[in-house]
Scaffold this motif. Structure first.
Motif, PDB file in Angstrom:
ATOM      1  N   TRP A   1      -9.426   5.207   2.074  1.00  0.00           N
ATOM      2  CA  TRP A   1      -8.760   6.295   2.775  1.00  0.00           C
ATOM      3  C   TRP A   1      -9.805   7.296   3.262  1.00  0.00           C
ATOM      4  O   TRP A   1     -10.573   7.855   2.473  1.00  0.00           O
ATOM      5  N   TYR A   2      -9.847   7.524   4.556  1.00  0.00           N
ATOM      6  CA  TYR A   2     -10.803   8.460   5.153  1.00  0.00           C
ATOM      7  C   TYR A   2     -10.485   9.884   4.693  1.00  0.00           C
ATOM      8  O   TYR A   2      -9.337  10.311   4.727  1.00  0.00           O
TER       9      TYR A   2
ATOM     10  N   THR B   1       0.817  -1.212   0.000  1.00  0.00           N
ATOM     11  CA  THR B   1       0.000   0.000   0.000  1.00  0.00           C
ATOM     12  C   THR B   1       0.850   1.261   0.000  1.00  0.00           C
ATOM     13  O   THR B   1       0.603   2.190  -0.772  1.00  0.00           O
TER      14      THR B   1
ATOM     15  N   ILE C   1     -10.938  11.026   1.595  1.00  0.00           N
ATOM     16  CA  ILE C   1     -10.571  11.088   0.179  1.00  0.00           C
ATOM     17  C   ILE C   1     -11.542  12.011  -0.558  1.00  0.00           C
ATOM     18  O   ILE C   1     -12.748  11.991  -0.313  1.00  0.00           O
TER      19      ILE C   1
ATOM     20  N   ILE D   1       0.939   4.407  -2.735  1.00  0.00           N
ATOM     21  CA  ILE D   1       0.692   5.794  -2.325  1.00  0.00           C
ATOM     22  C   ILE D   1       1.889   6.687  -2.665  1.00  0.00           C
ATOM     23  O   ILE D   1       1.726   7.792  -3.197  1.00  0.00           O
TER      24      ILE D   1
ATOM     25  N   GLU E   1      -7.259  -0.585   1.385  1.00  0.00           N
ATOM     26  CA  GLU E   1      -6.567   0.466   2.135  1.00  0.00           C
ATOM     27  C   GLU E   1      -6.487   1.766   1.340  1.00  0.00           C
ATOM     28  O   GLU E   1      -6.703   2.846   1.890  1.00  0.00           O
ATOM     29  N   VAL E   2      -6.166   1.677   0.058  1.00  0.00           N
ATOM     30  CA  VAL E   2      -6.004   2.879  -0.760  1.00  0.00           C
ATOM     31  C   VAL E   2      -7.352   3.558  -1.022  1.00  0.00           C
ATOM     32  O   VAL E   2      -7.502   4.763  -0.818  1.00  0.00           O
TER      33      VAL E   2
END
Length: 126
Positions: free
Chosen positions: A46-47, A9, A49, A13, A42-43
């Motif tokens: 993302w909180y 991850t 986004i 990123i 996970e990508v």
């Protein structure tokens, strides 16, 4: 080296955020996008986004080979968790790389360094 590479991850990123050094970025440019479904979660999960980020990340994911959590990966993840102090997402990603014979690309070398048989490279150290 294994038959290919699996991107962790943080490597995805860093790559998409243009945070890799030239050699690391060049390596990632040449490789097929190969990730675990855990990295996809996970990508994209993302909180905070925003819509533009989500579009760019979704486009990247649409071009990716994504390994699902098949039973063989689940079994290896369980073994890794029993034998190593490792977070569940990292264990699932490592298990995928091990089962498929892939070299893991990650900047978090410490998270994976104690896993026997796992080949890892840091794109920041190339």
């Amino acid at each position: 080296m294994g038959k290919g590479y699996l991107m962790d991850t943080n490597a995805v990123i860093d790559y998409l955020g243009d945070k890799l050094p030239p050699k690391g970025s060049s390596l990632m440019d040449k490789l097929p996008i190969t990730i675990s479904v855990v990295t996809r979660i996970e990508v994209l999960g993302w909180y905070g986004i925003n819509e533009d980020q989500l579009k760019r990340l979704t486009s990247f994911m649409n071009d990716a080979i994504i390994y699902p959590l098949e039973e063989t990966y689940v079994e290896r993840t369980i073994l890794l968790r029993q034998r190593n102090k490792i977070k569940l997402p990292d264990a699932a990603i490592a298990a995928t790389a091990l089962v498929e014979g892939l070299t893991l690309i990650t900047r978090n070398m410490g998270d994976f360094s104690n896993i026997s048989g796992l080949e890892i490279i840091n794109p920041h150290d190339l």
